[in-house]
Scaffold this motif. Sequence first.
Motif, PDB file in Angstrom:
ATOM      1  N   UNK A 155       0.832  -1.202   0.000  1.00 50.62           N
ATOM      2  CA  UNK A 155       0.000   0.000   0.000  1.00 50.62           C
ATOM      3  C   UNK A 155       0.870   1.256   0.000  1.00 50.62           C
ATOM      4  N   UNK A 156       0.419   2.287  -0.698  1.00 46.02           N
ATOM      5  CA  UNK A 156       1.065   3.597  -0.641  1.00 46.02           C
ATOM      6  C   UNK A 156       2.531   3.575  -1.039  1.00 46.02           C
ATOM      7  N   UNK A 157       3.364   4.300  -0.277  1.00 46.54           N
ATOM      8  CA  UNK A 157       4.790   4.405  -0.588  1.00 46.54           C
ATOM      9  C   UNK A 157       5.477   3.044  -0.551  1.00 46.54           C
ATOM     10  N   UNK A 158       4.995   2.168   0.302  1.00 42.49           N
ATOM     11  CA  UNK A 158       5.591   0.824   0.392  1.00 42.49           C
ATOM     12  C   UNK A 158       5.443   0.087  -0.930  1.00 42.49           C
ATOM     13  N   UNK A 159       4.317   0.290  -1.602  1.00 39.35           N
ATOM     14  CA  UNK A 159       4.061  -0.416  -2.861  1.00 39.35           C
ATOM     15  C   UNK A 159       5.049  -0.017  -3.944  1.00 39.35           C
ATOM     16  N   UNK A 160       5.644   1.162  -3.806  1.00 38.93           N
ATOM     17  CA  UNK A 160       6.571   1.657  -4.826  1.00 38.93           C
ATOM     18  C   UNK A 160       8.027   1.285  -4.560  1.00 38.93           C
ATOM     19  N   UNK A 161       8.284   0.559  -3.486  1.00 34.84           N
ATOM     20  CA  UNK A 161       9.661   0.216  -3.149  1.00 34.84           C
ATOM     21  C   UNK A 161      10.240  -0.815  -4.113  1.00 34.84           C
ATOM     22  N   UNK A 162       9.448  -1.840  -4.401  1.00 40.42           N
ATOM     23  CA  UNK A 162       9.902  -2.904  -5.296  1.00 40.42           C
ATOM     24  C   UNK A 162       8.710  -3.745  -5.707  1.00 40.42           C
ATOM     25  N   UNK A 163       8.859  -4.460  -6.802  1.00 40.51           N
ATOM     26  CA  UNK A 163       7.792  -5.326  -7.281  1.00 40.51           C
ATOM     27  C   UNK A 163       8.113  -6.769  -6.935  1.00 40.51           C
ATOM     28  N   UNK A 164       7.322  -7.347  -6.028  1.00 39.54           N
ATOM     29  CA  UNK A 164       7.581  -8.701  -5.564  1.00 39.54           C
ATOM     30  C   UNK A 164       6.717  -9.729  -6.282  1.00 39.54           C
ATOM     31  N   UNK A 165       5.896  -9.266  -7.211  1.00 35.71           N
ATOM     32  CA  UNK A 165       4.985 -10.167  -7.918  1.00 35.71           C
ATOM     33  C   UNK A 165       5.701 -10.831  -9.093  1.00 35.71           C
ATOM     34  N   UNK A 166       5.565 -12.140  -9.175  1.00 34.35           N
ATOM     35  CA  UNK A 166       6.135 -12.909 -10.285  1.00 34.35           C
ATOM     36  C   UNK A 166       4.999 -13.675 -10.958  1.00 34.35           C
ATOM     37  N   UNK A 167       5.336 -14.556 -11.897  1.00 37.27           N
ATOM     38  CA  UNK A 167       4.286 -15.241 -12.658  1.00 37.27           C
ATOM     39  C   UNK A 167       3.837 -16.542 -12.014  1.00 37.27           C
ATOM     40  N   UNK A 168       4.066 -16.695 -10.739  1.00 36.89           N
ATOM     41  CA  UNK A 168       3.587 -17.859  -9.997  1.00 36.89           C
ATOM     42  C   UNK A 168       2.954 -17.358  -8.704  1.00 36.89           C
ATOM     43  N   UNK A 169       1.705 -17.737  -8.472  1.00 40.73           N
ATOM     44  CA  UNK A 169       0.965 -17.204  -7.328  1.00 40.73           C
ATOM     45  C   UNK A 169       1.612 -17.576  -5.999  1.00 40.73           C
ATOM     46  N   UNK A 170       1.967 -18.853  -5.838  1.00 40.14           N
ATOM     47  CA  UNK A 170       2.564 -19.294  -4.575  1.00 40.14           C
ATOM     48  C   UNK A 170       3.886 -18.574  -4.316  1.00 40.14           C
ATOM     49  N   UNK A 171       4.681 -18.412  -5.354  1.00 41.27           N
ATOM     50  CA  UNK A 171       5.974 -17.739  -5.209  1.00 41.27           C
ATOM     51  C   UNK A 171       5.777 -16.259  -4.873  1.00 41.27           C
ATOM     52  N   UNK A 176       5.805 -11.735  -0.768  1.00 43.41           N
ATOM     53  CA  UNK A 176       5.122 -10.683  -0.016  1.00 43.41           C
ATOM     54  C   UNK A 176       5.427 -10.760   1.473  1.00 43.41           C
ATOM     55  N   UNK A 177       5.697 -11.950   1.973  1.00 41.97           N
ATOM     56  CA  UNK A 177       5.980 -12.109   3.407  1.00 41.97           C
ATOM     57  C   UNK A 177       7.295 -11.441   3.802  1.00 41.97           C
ATOM     58  N   UNK A 178       8.144 -11.128   2.818  1.00 43.00           N
ATOM     59  CA  UNK A 178       9.420 -10.454   3.099  1.00 43.00           C
ATOM     60  C   UNK A 178       9.275  -8.934   3.052  1.00 43.00           C
ATOM     61  N   UNK A 197      -5.025  -9.538  -2.208  1.00 45.05           N
ATOM     62  CA  UNK A 197      -5.941 -10.476  -2.854  1.00 45.05           C
ATOM     63  C   UNK A 197      -5.208 -11.637  -3.509  1.00 45.05           C
ATOM     64  N   UNK A 198      -3.928 -11.459  -3.816  1.00 44.60           N
ATOM     65  CA  UNK A 198      -3.117 -12.610  -4.217  1.00 44.60           C
ATOM     66  C   UNK A 198      -2.988 -13.594  -3.053  1.00 44.60           C
ATOM     67  N   UNK A 199      -2.787 -13.055  -1.853  1.00 40.37           N
ATOM     68  CA  UNK A 199      -2.681 -13.917  -0.672  1.00 40.37           C
ATOM     69  C   UNK A 199      -3.992 -14.669  -0.456  1.00 40.37           C
ATOM     70  N   UNK A 200      -5.111 -13.973  -0.592  1.00 40.44           N
ATOM     71  CA  UNK A 200      -6.416 -14.617  -0.425  1.00 40.44           C
ATOM     72  C   UNK A 200      -6.634 -15.689  -1.489  1.00 40.44           C
ATOM     73  N   UNK A 201      -6.224 -15.408  -2.726  1.00 42.62           N
ATOM     74  CA  UNK A 201      -6.368 -16.395  -3.796  1.00 42.62           C
ATOM     75  C   UNK A 201      -5.539 -17.638  -3.502  1.00 42.62           C
ATOM     76  N   UNK A 262       0.574 -17.278 -12.788  1.00 42.83           N
ATOM     77  CA  UNK A 262       0.218 -18.683 -12.938  1.00 42.83           C
ATOM     78  C   UNK A 262      -0.256 -19.218 -11.607  1.00 42.83           C
ATOM     79  N   UNK A 263      -1.413 -19.869 -11.587  1.00 40.08           N
ATOM     80  CA  UNK A 263      -2.002 -20.374 -10.361  1.00 40.08           C
ATOM     81  C   UNK A 263      -1.547 -21.809 -10.124  1.00 40.08           C
ATOM     82  N   UNK A 264      -1.499 -22.177  -8.857  1.00 43.44           N
ATOM     83  CA  UNK A 264      -1.312 -23.587  -8.509  1.00 43.44           C
ATOM     84  C   UNK A 264       0.137 -24.009  -8.387  1.00 43.44           C
ATOM     85  N   UNK A 265       0.385 -24.948  -7.504  1.00 43.95           N
ATOM     86  CA  UNK A 265       1.663 -25.659  -7.435  1.00 43.95           C
ATOM     87  C   UNK A 265       1.409 -26.962  -6.706  1.00 43.95           C
TER      88      UNK A 265
END
Length: 270
Positions: A155-171, A176-178, A197-201, A262-265
């Motif tokens: 959220x907010x300024x934190x969201x602009x620090x780095x992009x932790x999203x990759x093409x695998x949902x579990x990964x 995000x936990x870091x 909502x990625x976490x919820x998914x 990508x969903x699932x593992x």
Amino acid sequence: EAVAQETEPSETVAQNKDVEVMLDIEKIKASADKKNNARVKSQYMTGCIYGIYDKNGKLVSSSIGYADLAGTKEIKPDTIFRMASMTKPITGVAVMQLYEKGFIDLDTPISKWFPAFENMLIAEKIENKEVVKARKATVQLTPRILLSHSNGLGVGDVANLHNLRVTNLAESVNNYSTDVLAFEPSTKSGYSATYAFDVLARIVEIESGMPYDMYVKRYIFDPLGMVDTTYLPSDEQLSRIVDFVSTDNSQLSSVAINALVRCGDNSSKS
């Protein structure tokens, strides 16, 4: 696609206790068409599809403008649009379905599923896109807090620090936990564009034992007849997707759509 019942009359009556309102549907359509055609001409948008419905079905609809930025491909009733953040209500429905079945408690800390989220930090000071001061969160993230945008995750300024999203949902969720939180969970509101909502998914995947995209197809899209709503569009569906554009200085420009997550593992619940 789900088919709505057609109605012939140009007028319908809406009743609200003592109030009776006559709607001139054709007049409303003419006004809406005029405004939306003007928006296309001014490059506010490339095009749109809209419909007016009552409890009996569709009263009227229009397809206006173009599906491409070049203005060579007219929008049609079966044109497909990117839903973007309107996927959040779908994730919310999936979570609440599992809640109703007793698989998910909305107030259980998400560290039950992802232990690394137990000791989240809150950013107190950010300089040059680096967190220079942080403290430990005292409130645990829960599904309820994630659903309500009161989590501070991405959220907010934190969201602009780095992009932790990759093409695998579990990964992605592991990444995000870091991260650090923007504020103490449940104490403020802040729009979590993707992370919460990625976490919820991912929780839906674990508790259902199914990849997220398969779960929502089986339990939400298929029962509702949403045949063109998917995370993995076919080549034929891709041919019907509108250009993704943005507005800069009142001019539309093309924007690349982010890679699909990508969903699932193999760690889903069996």
